[in-house]
Design a protein around this motif. Structure first.
Motif, PDB file in Angstrom:
ATOM      1  N   GLU A 237      39.613  -2.088  34.692  1.00 55.53           N
ATOM      2  CA  GLU A 237      41.062  -2.176  34.523  1.00 55.53           C
ATOM      3  C   GLU A 237      41.528  -3.630  34.529  1.00 55.53           C
ATOM      4  O   GLU A 237      41.012  -4.440  35.296  1.00 55.53           O
ATOM      5  CB  GLU A 237      41.804  -1.482  35.675  1.00 55.53           C
ATOM      6  CG  GLU A 237      41.853  -0.005  35.611  1.00 55.53           C
ATOM      7  CD  GLU A 237      42.695   0.594  36.732  1.00 55.53           C
ATOM      8  OE1 GLU A 237      43.381   1.595  36.453  1.00 55.53           O
ATOM      9  OE2 GLU A 237      42.657   0.091  37.877  1.00 55.53           O
ATOM     10  N   THR A 238      42.546  -3.904  33.728  1.00 49.78           N
ATOM     11  CA  THR A 238      43.249  -5.162  33.858  1.00 49.78           C
ATOM     12  C   THR A 238      44.230  -5.012  35.018  1.00 49.78           C
ATOM     13  O   THR A 238      44.509  -3.899  35.481  1.00 49.78           O
ATOM     14  CB  THR A 238      44.036  -5.505  32.582  1.00 49.78           C
ATOM     15  OG1 THR A 238      45.062  -4.513  32.399  1.00 49.78           O
ATOM     16  CG2 THR A 238      43.132  -5.568  31.360  1.00 49.78           C
TER      17      THR A 238
ATOM     18  N   GLU B 155      47.431  -5.379  34.860  1.00 51.74           N
ATOM     19  CA  GLU B 155      48.575  -4.598  34.356  1.00 51.74           C
ATOM     20  C   GLU B 155      48.252  -3.106  34.301  1.00 51.74           C
ATOM     21  O   GLU B 155      49.067  -2.269  34.685  1.00 51.74           O
ATOM     22  CB  GLU B 155      48.958  -5.110  32.961  1.00 51.74           C
ATOM     23  CG  GLU B 155      50.238  -4.551  32.443  1.00 51.74           C
ATOM     24  CD  GLU B 155      50.616  -5.179  31.118  1.00 51.74           C
ATOM     25  OE1 GLU B 155      50.114  -4.691  30.067  1.00 51.74           O
ATOM     26  OE2 GLU B 155      51.392  -6.145  31.125  1.00 51.74           O
ATOM     27  N   GLN B 156      47.067  -2.747  33.836  1.00 50.33           N
ATOM     28  CA  GLN B 156      46.665  -1.342  33.800  1.00 50.33           C
ATOM     29  C   GLN B 156      46.621  -0.762  35.211  1.00 50.33           C
ATOM     30  O   GLN B 156      47.034   0.381  35.436  1.00 50.33           O
ATOM     31  CB  GLN B 156      45.294  -1.186  33.132  1.00 50.33           C
ATOM     32  CG  GLN B 156      45.304  -1.442  31.651  1.00 50.33           C
ATOM     33  CD  GLN B 156      43.892  -1.573  31.076  1.00 50.33           C
ATOM     34  OE1 GLN B 156      42.945  -1.961  31.774  1.00 50.33           O
ATOM     35  NE2 GLN B 156      43.749  -1.275  29.795  1.00 50.33           N
TER      36      GLN B 156
ATOM     37  N   ILE C 272      50.222  -0.113  36.577  1.00 48.14           N
ATOM     38  CA  ILE C 272      50.807   1.057  35.911  1.00 48.14           C
ATOM     39  C   ILE C 272      50.213   2.340  36.486  1.00 48.14           C
ATOM     40  O   ILE C 272      50.930   3.299  36.783  1.00 48.14           O
ATOM     41  CB  ILE C 272      50.593   0.964  34.384  1.00 48.14           C
ATOM     42  CG1 ILE C 272      51.479  -0.156  33.822  1.00 48.14           C
ATOM     43  CG2 ILE C 272      50.875   2.299  33.700  1.00 48.14           C
ATOM     44  CD1 ILE C 272      51.148  -0.555  32.401  1.00 48.14           C
ATOM     45  N   ARG C 273      48.900   2.358  36.695  1.00 45.40           N
ATOM     46  CA  ARG C 273      48.245   3.539  37.268  1.00 45.40           C
ATOM     47  C   ARG C 273      48.710   3.786  38.699  1.00 45.40           C
ATOM     48  O   ARG C 273      49.006   4.926  39.082  1.00 45.40           O
ATOM     49  CB  ARG C 273      46.717   3.375  37.236  1.00 45.40           C
ATOM     50  CG  ARG C 273      45.987   4.535  37.918  1.00 45.40           C
ATOM     51  CD  ARG C 273      44.484   4.307  38.024  1.00 45.40           C
ATOM     52  NE  ARG C 273      44.117   3.014  38.549  1.00 45.40           N
ATOM     53  CZ  ARG C 273      44.175   2.665  39.848  1.00 45.40           C
ATOM     54  NH1 ARG C 273      44.603   3.539  40.758  1.00 45.40           N
ATOM     55  NH2 ARG C 273      43.805   1.460  40.242  1.00 45.40           N
TER      56      ARG C 273
ATOM     57  N   PRO D  57      54.789  -1.120  29.931  1.00 50.25           N
ATOM     58  CA  PRO D  57      54.191  -2.417  30.278  1.00 50.25           C
ATOM     59  C   PRO D  57      55.041  -3.617  29.859  1.00 50.25           C
ATOM     60  O   PRO D  57      55.006  -4.654  30.520  1.00 50.25           O
ATOM     61  CB  PRO D  57      52.846  -2.422  29.542  1.00 50.25           C
ATOM     62  CG  PRO D  57      52.622  -1.056  29.052  1.00 50.25           C
ATOM     63  CD  PRO D  57      53.907  -0.301  29.114  1.00 50.25           C
TER      64      PRO D  57
END
Length: 161
Positions: free
Chosen positions: A71-72, A74-75, A78-79, A91
């Motif tokens: 994962e980044t 940002e990902q 969000i998760r 995003p």
């Protein structure tokens, strides 16, 4: 079972991974994300952590957690927001306001400035409830030992935005 990517002291991925709960190798770190939601009344969404979680049971806090392998940042944020409070973030609306190093991990702090009704949040198993509060409420809760332990520099960077 959570697997984390490992980073070096310069926040570069090393290509190594580790299972959550295992001791990190020397000079290796993992990535943690925090997300704050701020409405147009200058109120911040906070969450009360469930008594079912390992860390800081029953404490008030921000939304966040560790990034999974692959994962980044940002990902991951969000998760985490989706898992903990059931909200789906666009995003493009996220603002990265602060990045810092703490003990054995890097922390990326995000802010979402948006008016979201409290009824739009659905708490998950890690969260008991959510509410909006003012800066002064967070400061008082921190002083009273009811809020996650954040240093004053962290809060100043948050409240600046």
């Amino acid at each position: 079972m959570e697997i984390w990517d490992l980073y070096d002291i310069s926040k570069n991925k090393t290509g190594e991974t580790i299972q959550r709960g295992l001791p990190l190798p020397e000079d290796r770190f993992h990535l943690v994300v925090h997300c704050w939601i701020k409405n147009s009344k200058n109120e911040y969404l906070i969450q009360k952590r469930s008594n079912n979680v390992e860390l800081n049971k029953g404490m008030w806090a921000f939304t966040g957690g560790s990034a999974f392998a692959g994962e980044t940042s940002e990902q991951a944020v969000i998760r985490e927001v989706r898992e903990e409070i059931g909200y789906h973030i666009n995003p493009a609306e996220l603002i990265n306001i602060h990045n810092y190093f703490r003990k054995d991990h890097w922390v990326d702090v995000y802010l979402l400035k948006k008016d979201i009704s409290i009824v739009e949040f659905e708490v998950g198993e890690e969260v008991e409830t959510v509410k909006y509060v003012k800066r002064s409420d967070i400061e008082k809760m921190k002083k009273d030992g009811l809020f996650w332990n954040l240093d004053n520099e962290y809060l100043e960077k948050l409240f600046f935005h």
